[in-house]
Design an enzyme around this catalytic site. Structure first.
Site, PDB file in Angstrom:
ATOM      1  N   ILE A 270       0.847  -1.190   0.000  1.00 49.29           N
ATOM      2  CA  ILE A 270       0.000   0.000   0.000  1.00 49.29           C
ATOM      3  C   ILE A 270       0.878   1.234   0.000  1.00 49.29           C
ATOM      4  CG2 ILE A 270      -1.717   1.342   1.270  1.00 49.29           C
ATOM      5  CD1 ILE A 270      -2.596  -1.268   2.522  1.00 49.29           C
ATOM      6  N   GLY A 271       0.520   2.184  -0.872  1.00 52.16           N
ATOM      7  CA  GLY A 271       1.080   3.520  -0.787  1.00 52.16           C
ATOM      8  C   GLY A 271       2.595   3.574  -0.826  1.00 52.16           C
ATOM      9  N   ASN A 272       3.229   2.755  -1.678  1.00 52.96           N
ATOM     10  CA  ASN A 272       4.681   2.775  -1.661  1.00 52.96           C
ATOM     11  C   ASN A 272       5.238   4.114  -2.141  1.00 52.96           C
ATOM     12  OD1 ASN A 272       3.702   2.129  -4.112  1.00 52.96           O
ATOM     13  ND2 ASN A 272       4.834   0.227  -4.354  1.00 52.96           N
ATOM     14  N   ARG A 273       4.431   4.930  -2.834  1.00 52.56           N
ATOM     15  CA  ARG A 273       4.865   6.296  -3.157  1.00 52.56           C
ATOM     16  C   ARG A 273       4.062   7.313  -2.353  1.00 52.56           C
ATOM     17  NH1 ARG A 273       4.179   7.844  -8.811  1.00 52.56           N
ATOM     18  NH2 ARG A 273       5.325   9.675  -8.172  1.00 52.56           N
TER      19      ARG A 273
END
Ligand code: PMT
Length: 192
Positions: free
Chosen positions: A4-7
């Protein structure tokens, strides 16, 4: 490996949770990995995978009047996650089989009844056009389309350039801080 939400930094979701709590709402923030501080008076459920986020979101939505989905959820996840370090001498690492994750926004929208569900769309081009298609496909009440190709908008930034796309029309917003955008979205929610 995080899914989730690696950026994503979590700033947009945290701003929404903080502004909603300041307005007196009971808020559950389902949050992927981040080191940012959680706003006061917000219940926070920490998750690491898309499947965990789905479960936490469905559970919180049972008692909720509204949901706002700002997370950058992975569309795919490994079919067989490893529980140990993969050694390149022993394992084939040139290919990882993926399976599609459940679309949390679409899933909440399917069960929303007369409650309000708002999603986001991270786009780099044809921002409004693609957001309109997402609105129809996901069945939510509005999409906050943000242009993530800009340096002042999207992942990890303090500001966002967004359009509110709903079935009643499109509203272009100026570049706003994430708390200001959260405020605008909550005005929309309270007046709907
Ligand atoms: O966290 P920040 O660093 O502040 O960054 C904010 C942000 C850029 C992450 C945020 O403003 C944003 O755009 N969030 C949505 C990012 C995204 O994944 O957009 P999408 O166009 O791929 O997905 C559309 C919608 O479906 C989103 O509401 C997303 O939460 C939802 N989705 C996607 C996949 C999935 N499996 N489940 C979902 O619910």
């Amino acid at each position: 490996m995080r899914f989730i939400g690696n950026r994503s930094s979590g700033k947009m979701g945290i701003a929404l949770a903080g502004e909603a709590a300041r307005r007196g709402a009971t808020v559950t923030l389902v949050l992927g990995p981040t080191s940012l501080e959680i706003p006061r008076d917000v219940e926070c459920v920490r998750v690491q995978t898309a499947a965990e986020m789905l479960q936490a979101a469905q559970s919180a939505f049972q008692a909720a009047d509204a949901a706002i989905c700002a997370a950058a959820v992975a569309d795919y996840t490994p079919a067989a996650p490893a529980d140990h370090k993969l050694k390149k001498v022993n394992e084939r690492l040139d290919r990882i089989e993926l399976v599609e994750t459940v679309d949390i926004l679409a899933e909440l929208s399917r069960h929303k009844g007369n409650r309000c569900v708002i999603g986001f769309a991270a786009e780099t081009d044809n921002v409004v056009e693609y957001a309109k298609r997402k609105l129809a496909r996901k069945g939510c009440d509005a999409i906050i389309a943000n242009d993530v190709s800009r340096a002042d908008s999207g992942f990890g930034t303090d500001t966002n350039k967004a359009w509110i796309v709903s079935t009643t029309g499109v509203l272009e917003l100026p570049v706003l801080t994430k708390p200001q955008l959260a405020d605008t979205i909550l005005d929309l929610l309270q007046n709907s």
